[in-house]
Scaffold this motif. Structure first.
Motif, PDB file in Angstrom:
ATOM      1  N   CYS A  54      41.458 -55.153 -19.353  1.00  0.00           N
ATOM      2  CA  CYS A  54      42.609 -54.738 -20.156  1.00  0.00           C
ATOM      3  C   CYS A  54      43.041 -55.947 -20.995  1.00  0.00           C
ATOM      4  O   CYS A  54      43.110 -55.861 -22.208  1.00  0.00           O
ATOM      5  CB  CYS A  54      43.739 -54.275 -19.237  1.00  0.00           C
TER       6      CYS A  54
ATOM      7  N   LYS B  32      49.229 -57.989 -26.152  1.00  0.00           N
ATOM      8  CA  LYS B  32      49.381 -56.794 -25.332  1.00  0.00           C
ATOM      9  C   LYS B  32      50.710 -56.092 -25.579  1.00  0.00           C
ATOM     10  O   LYS B  32      51.767 -56.728 -25.495  1.00  0.00           O
ATOM     11  CB  LYS B  32      49.306 -57.169 -23.840  1.00  0.00           C
TER      12      LYS B  32
ATOM     13  N   ASP C 283      47.107 -53.492 -15.914  1.00  0.00           N
ATOM     14  CA  ASP C 283      46.358 -52.251 -15.645  1.00  0.00           C
ATOM     15  C   ASP C 283      45.350 -52.345 -14.490  1.00  0.00           C
ATOM     16  O   ASP C 283      44.278 -51.714 -14.533  1.00  0.00           O
ATOM     17  CB  ASP C 283      45.670 -51.761 -16.933  1.00  0.00           C
TER      18      ASP C 283
ATOM     19  N   HIS D  52      43.048 -45.375 -19.498  1.00  0.00           N
ATOM     20  CA  HIS D  52      44.461 -45.122 -19.778  1.00  0.00           C
ATOM     21  C   HIS D  52      44.769 -43.634 -19.620  1.00  0.00           C
ATOM     22  O   HIS D  52      45.910 -43.253 -19.352  1.00  0.00           O
ATOM     23  CB  HIS D  52      44.835 -45.621 -21.180  1.00  0.00           C
TER      24      HIS D  52
ATOM     25  N   GLN E 271      43.878 -49.028 -12.732  1.00  0.00           N
ATOM     26  CA  GLN E 271      42.909 -48.158 -13.419  1.00  0.00           C
ATOM     27  C   GLN E 271      41.603 -48.877 -13.735  1.00  0.00           C
ATOM     28  O   GLN E 271      40.711 -48.313 -14.360  1.00  0.00           O
ATOM     29  CB  GLN E 271      43.524 -47.612 -14.710  1.00  0.00           C
TER      30      GLN E 271
ATOM     31  N   GLU F 238      38.104 -49.795 -18.727  1.00  0.00           N
ATOM     32  CA  GLU F 238      38.524 -51.126 -18.296  1.00  0.00           C
ATOM     33  C   GLU F 238      37.756 -51.555 -17.047  1.00  0.00           C
ATOM     34  O   GLU F 238      37.685 -50.812 -16.058  1.00  0.00           O
ATOM     35  CB  GLU F 238      40.043 -51.134 -18.069  1.00  0.00           C
TER      36      GLU F 238
HETATM   37 MN    MN Z   1      45.041 -51.471 -20.573  1.00  0.00          MN
END
Ligand code: MN
Ligand code: PEP
Length: 348
Positions: free
Chosen positions: A105, A134, A313, A276, A316, A302
């Motif tokens: 990420c 970010k 993140d 996401h 995920q 990711e």
């Molecule tokens: Mn991300």
């Protein structure tokens, strides 16, 4: 209606087209690209459509006149029947071979990105992702390594021999990103940042536009239209999930119905980001397979050498092993859909 001029059409020929359109009290939209196109964004009275088309078609300097019923014009398949196809490094967007974008990420350090890049490339990725700037919900969360992150991305991309993508958040940053990465990512939160879309359009650098969490398909394609209308033909669409009805299990709702719809109404390549989209690592592979079965041109996922320590993140993010297993599963769906995996993945 869109009027495409021949290459080398003169100023006089262009203004003659404009004058005729304006004589019918219709506004024009000038769309400079590899050739000049002139759009009529508003709807044209039904009884005027055919006569106006015939009147414009015979003017000197005019190459073709297309009637487009949708609100987006250049992004529509009516205007551009062939699928858009272009390469960035080894990634062939809109071709038979899938594009696999993978990486962390956030870019966290040279070592982290270098290790991830080597892993994902060996397992078949042909684009390295990683954010340096970010967009975080909280101002106290890790904001990315900024310029230093981009420097790392450029160096790693070169060393590993892989194309790169990173997010650009504001119009004044477009130049910096263009210098350092191969593809500009416009994030979901920025989908309707119109000054950013205009600047990214003017840059003519490949752009991947992510769908906003609350955006309709038409709003998404109108955002892509900004990129195209500002002269950028290398535009990629990315479905990454919309606001969910229920956050108990997933972060967003991955709208896979958008894939066949986008492929039908637009000529632009479509990438799906299941990371996401669901927000939970163990459900990413199933949605990646479903995306390819639905006709997506590729994936963005990711991956981190140690997801538990990821600065953003983490939940995920796939481990290298899970990414490898996902690519194998995706291969089965790619083959039945008449697509292939990138060469490294086919060989592995
Ligand atoms: Mn991300
Ligand atoms: C990302 O790709 O890390 C990201 C922030 O994505 P999105 O804009 O889809 O939330």
């Amino acid at each position: 209606m869109v009027i495409v001029m021949r290459s080398g059409a003169t100023e006089e020929e262009i203004s003659a087209v404009k004058q005729i359109i304006e004589s019918h009290e219709l506004a024009t939209l000038m769309m400079p690209g590899s050739v000049m196109a002139i759009g009529i964004p508003s709807s044209i009275p039904t009884d005027l459509r055919d006569p106006l088309q015939q009147q414009l078609e015979i003017l000197p300097g005019v190459s073709k006149v297309t009637q487009v019923s949708r609100s987006f014009k250049l992004a529509s398949r009516e205007f551009h029947p062939e699928s858009t196809r272009f390469s960035v490094g080894e990634a062939d967007f809109g071709g038979e071979q899938l594009v696999i974008m993978a990486g962390p990420c956030s870019i966290e350090s040279y070592d982290q990105l270098r290790e991830t890049a080597a892993i994902v490339r060996a397992k078949g990725a042909n684009v390295l992702r990683g954010g340096a700037f970010k967009p975080r919900t909280s101002p106290y969360a890790f904001q990315g390594l900024a310029d230093e992150g981009l420097r790392i991305m450029k160096q790693v991309g070169r060393e590993v021999g892989i194309a790169t993508i990173s997010e650009v958040m504001s119009p004044d940053m477009v130049g910096l990103l263009v210098e350092n990465v191969d593809i500009l990512q416009i994030g979901a939160r920025s989908m309707q940042n119109f000054p950013l879309l205009i600047e990214a359009g003017k840059s003519r650098h490949p752009v991947m536009l992510k769908r906003g969490p609350s955006a309709t398909i038409d709003e998404f394609l109108l955002a892509a239209e900004y990129l195209l209308a500002n002269g950028n033909e290398r535009v990629i669409l990315c479905e990454r999930g919309v606001h969910p009805l229920d956050r108990t299990y997933t972060r967003n709702t991955l709208d896979l119905s958008a894939v066949p719809v986008l492929k039908e109404v637009s000529h632009l390549p479509v990438i799906v980001d299941p990371s996401h989209g669901v927000g939970v690592a163990k459900w990413v592979p199933a949605m990646a397979c479903a995306a390819i079965a639905a006709g997506a041109d590729g994936l963005m996922v990711e991956v981190h050498p140690d997801p538990r320590s990821a600065l953003s993140d983490a939940a995920q993010t796939l481990t290298p092993e899970a990414f490898g297993a996902m690519i194998e599963r995706v291969g089965t769906f790619a083959h039945v859909s008449g697509r292939s995996l990138p060469c490294a993945a086919e060989a592995g």
